[in-house]
Design a protein around this motif. Structure first.
Motif, PDB file in Angstrom:
ATOM      1  N   ARG A 184       5.636  -5.800   1.577  1.00 10.46           N
ATOM      2  CA  ARG A 184       4.789  -4.842   2.094  1.00 10.46           C
ATOM      3  C   ARG A 184       4.945  -4.938   3.591  1.00 10.46           C
ATOM      4  NH1 ARG A 184      -0.317  -1.924   0.916  1.00 10.46           N
ATOM      5  NH2 ARG A 184      -0.089  -2.625  -1.357  1.00 10.46           N
ATOM      6  N   ALA A 185       4.908  -3.770   4.098  1.00  9.32           N
ATOM      7  CA  ALA A 185       4.907  -3.738   5.559  1.00  9.32           C
ATOM      8  C   ALA A 185       4.319  -2.522   5.990  1.00  9.32           C
ATOM      9  CB  ALA A 185       6.110  -4.059   6.227  1.00  9.32           C
ATOM     10  N   PRO A 186       3.901  -2.243   7.224  1.00 14.10           N
ATOM     11  CA  PRO A 186       3.170  -0.916   7.389  1.00 14.10           C
ATOM     12  C   PRO A 186       4.467   0.124   7.819  1.00 14.10           C
ATOM     13  CG  PRO A 186       2.510  -2.563   9.204  1.00 14.10           C
ATOM     14  CD  PRO A 186       3.333  -3.409   8.259  1.00 14.10           C
ATOM     15  N   LEU A 187       4.176   1.395   7.463  1.00  7.88           N
ATOM     16  CA  LEU A 187       5.532   2.420   7.492  1.00  7.88           C
ATOM     17  C   LEU A 187       5.130   3.014   8.890  1.00  7.88           C
ATOM     18  CD1 LEU A 187       7.583   3.656   5.974  1.00  7.88           C
ATOM     19  CD2 LEU A 187       5.932   5.362   5.018  1.00  7.88           C
ATOM     20  N   VAL A 228       5.995  -0.675   0.248  1.00  5.81           N
ATOM     21  CA  VAL A 228       5.859  -1.511  -0.698  1.00  5.81           C
ATOM     22  C   VAL A 228       7.175  -1.491  -1.476  1.00  5.81           C
ATOM     23  CG1 VAL A 228       4.388  -2.784  -2.287  1.00  5.81           C
ATOM     24  CG2 VAL A 228       3.332  -1.441  -0.891  1.00  5.81           C
ATOM     25  N   GLU A 263       0.164   4.306   3.633  1.00  2.00           N
ATOM     26  CA  GLU A 263       0.285   3.877   5.025  1.00  2.00           C
ATOM     27  C   GLU A 263       1.166   2.613   5.323  1.00  2.00           C
ATOM     28  OE1 GLU A 263      -2.068   5.818   6.921  1.00  2.00           O
ATOM     29  OE2 GLU A 263      -1.934   4.102   8.013  1.00  2.00           O
ATOM     30  N   ASP A 264       1.548   1.990   4.111  1.00  2.00           N
ATOM     31  CA  ASP A 264       2.590   0.836   3.916  1.00  2.00           C
ATOM     32  C   ASP A 264       3.540   1.478   3.423  1.00  2.00           C
ATOM     33  OD1 ASP A 264       0.108  -1.787   3.818  1.00  2.00           O
ATOM     34  OD2 ASP A 264       0.568  -0.560   5.397  1.00  2.00           O
TER      35      ASP A 264
END
Lengths: 165, 334, 119
Positions: free
Chosen positions: B85-88, B159, B156-157
């Protein structure tokens, strides 16, 4: 009478040959005035004789007989005469003159230059680049054809009517 | 005599009109971008500084979408290497959403989450260009390590279903870039142009005397200029092609090209070239890739699923397949 | 001037105009190869066969001109896409070695039938 016309045509042709021309191959073809006058007054057959005599005798006198120049001159003359013959045939078919001096002038001048061009292109300078000259030559011949026609028309209108046979 | 002169003048006018060539000249400009030569052909007056603006926009685009380096995608990939998972990033959101949609509609045949495989095969980087296929175990490993973008969650992220994914939008980024440049041209008042990024193009408007005419290359032609078929493109239409004849290497008599089948990790085997006509360059890009991977048997179904009605495929034996709508548009098709 | 005369005049003008267009379109432009490299570019006439050496970040590429067409003969790139693109002949044709930052474009003479190729 034929001799008279022919002589006149020959003289004009030789004089014109002596004139410098701005572009090689383009000459006003003033001798053609005589051709047109004869054609208008006496028909194709006599005109053809005048042309043939003019081409042959001029060549002999100028010393160009059987040279490339002669070939070009003859080719042009043949093409021109063929066109005039076709025109006169059309006239017979229609029963009346369709073309005036102007039409005949255009036909003979454009065909003359076309005949010369194609002989020159096929036999002497087969380079395709030569084609760029054709429209220029045709354009010039169109103008000269109309001019000689105008001259011929004026001359004919000033001559006494042809004596009935 | 006066009549003659008038007639002559009229004729001269007519002849001149016949002779006149169209006065608007189509101008061509080229620049290096998107890993290829981008050619812009414009049939309108060329606005000053247009080309430098296009250059700048493409540079920014490249930085943003490059899988490595210091742009948004590169930094995202760095994060995804260690976490699922990381911020988009906002700058990538629309593009990644569109790509996920295309992934789903293509049943996974177009999948930008296989960056590891792309990297392994080495067609994405001059330095890593191969002359022999990677060992099967490496391919297996890269395949297992690549989750599918189809299953990614985007909010927001982002995944993904596994750690270590590498996102590479090479199969749709060009399309997006071409769409961007077309918008830039329109903003500058250019109505008639073609943007051609190394064989993937989109056209707006037309030439003064006729529509823009595009040739589709013969995959096995004697020259790179041999055309299989041609078509007139209408305002806004894009033609994108994927082929095995530009980026490939030969090893032991076999051709290994750059269009990887996400299902087995090897270059897709059923096609020589695939072309798509569509109003969106971004979709056309993804669709051309999916079409190539689909091959002749699944082409119809996959293209329908992606909403593409005009497509052309040359299969591995040189057989030609095309949708009926495309067949109608194409000229010269054998 | 009769009607037949005018008609003939019109036809001849069209013929001559058409001939001009057919014979003079594109033929009077010098055919050129425009070479672009980061080190600078110049134009070369396509009329003389020659080999052109040009340097880029990767090394030396060689462009060949022969019989009015041009191609990349050799280049230091690894994928050799430029060389594989083969001979180019029509006005508007472009070829490039992207890694070596070298491209050329052909101008003058007969244009291609197509405004762009998709490949």
């Amino acid at each position: 009478m034929l001799a008279g016309y022919a002589a006149l045509a020959i003289v004009i042709h030789i004089l014109e040959a002596g004139l410098p021309s701005p572009v090689p191959g383009i000459k006003p073809g003033l001798a053609n005035v005589i051709t047109l006058v004869v054609m208008l007054r006496h028909g194709w057959a006599l005109a053809a004789w005048v042309v043939l005599l003019r081409v042959l005798v001029s060549a002999l006198l100028l010393g160009t007989f059987m040279t490339p120049t002669f070939l070009l001159s003859a080719a042009g003359a043949m093409a021109s005469l063929a066109g005039l013959w076709a025109a006169s045939a059309l006239h017979r078919l229609a029963g009346r003159p369709l073309f005036s001096a102007y039409g005949l002038g255009m036909i003979s001048a454009c065909l003359h230059i076309s005949g010369q061009f194609f002989v020159a292109w096929r036999l002497f300078v087969p380079h395709p680049g030569l084609l760029v000259l054709l429209p220029v030559l045709l354009g010039a011949s169109l103008l000269f054809g109309l001019t000689t026609a105008w001259l011929a028309q004026n001359i004919v209108s000033r001559m006494r009517p042809v004596a009935a046979p | 005599m006066k009549q003659t002169l008038i007639a002559l003048a009229l004729c001269a006018l007519l002849a001149w009109a016949v002779w006149r060539q169209p006065s608007v000249v189509v101008q061509h400009r080229e620049l290096f971008a998107l890993g290829t030569l981008v050619q812009v052909s414009i049939a309108d007056p060329l606005p000053p500084a247009l080309m430098s603006e296009i250059q700048a926009e493409l540079r920014a685009f490249e930085r943003r979408w490059s899988p490595q380096g210091d742009g948004e995608l590169a930094r995202l990939n760095q994060l995804l290497a260690h976490q699922a998972r990381a911020p988009l990033p906002e700058a990538l959101r629309a593009g990644i959403q569109a790509a996920r949609e295309a992934c789903r509609l293509s049943e996974g045949l177009f999948d930008p989450a296989m960056g590891a495989l792309v990297q392994l095969w080495g067609f994405d980087d001059e330095e890593r260009y191969r002359s022999a296929p990677p060992p099967p175990q490496d391919i297996r490993q890269a395949l297992d390590a690549s989750p599918s973008l189809c299953e990614a969650e985007l909010g927001e992220d982002i995944v993904l279903s596994a750690i270590g994914a590498r996102l590479d939008f090479g199969a749709s980024a060009k399309g997006r870039a071409v769409d961007d440049i077309i918008e830039l041209l329109r903003r500058h008042g250019v109505r008639n142009a073609i943007v051609n990024a190394g064989g993937d193009l989109r056209a707006i408007g037309r030439r003064p005397e006729r529509a823009w005419r595009i040739g589709i290359r013969q995959p096995r032609g004697a020259s790179a200029q041999d055309v299989l078929a041609s078509l007139n493109v209408a305002d806004g239409e894009a033609v994108f092609s994927s082929g095995d004849y530009e980026r490939y290497f030969l090893h032991e008599g076999r051709r290994y090209h750059h269009i990887i089948d996400p299902r087995d990790g090897y270059p897709a085997a059923g096609s020589q070239s695939a072309s798509v006509l569509h109003g969106s360059a971004e979709l056309a890009d993804a669709a051309a890739t999916a079409l190539f991977v689909a091959g002749p048997d699944e082409a119809g179904r996959i293209m329908q699923g992606m909403g593409v009605s005009h497509w052309l495929l040359v299969d591995a034996q040189g057989g030609i397949h095309a949708s009926p709508a495309m067949r109608q548009r194409l000229e010269g098709l054998p | 001037m009769t009607r037949a005369d005018s008609l003939l005049l019109l036809l001849l003008c069209l013929l001559i105009g058409g001939l001009f267009r057919a014979v003079w379109s594109g033929g009077d432009e010098a055919r050129q190869l425009q070479l672009h490299a980061e080190t600078g570019g110049r134009d070369w006439p396509l009329t003389a066969d020659r080999l052109i050496e040009v340097d880029g970040p990767l090394g030396r590429s060689v462009v060949e001109i022969r019989d009015g067409a041009a191609r990349f003969l050799s280049s230091p790139c690894r994928q050799q896409i430029c060389v594989r693109s083969g001979w180019h002949r029509h006005a508007g044709a472009v070829a490039a070695c992207v890694p070596n930052r070298i491209s050329f474009k052909l101008s003058g003479g007969a244009a291609s039938d197509y405004d762009g190729l998709s490949y």
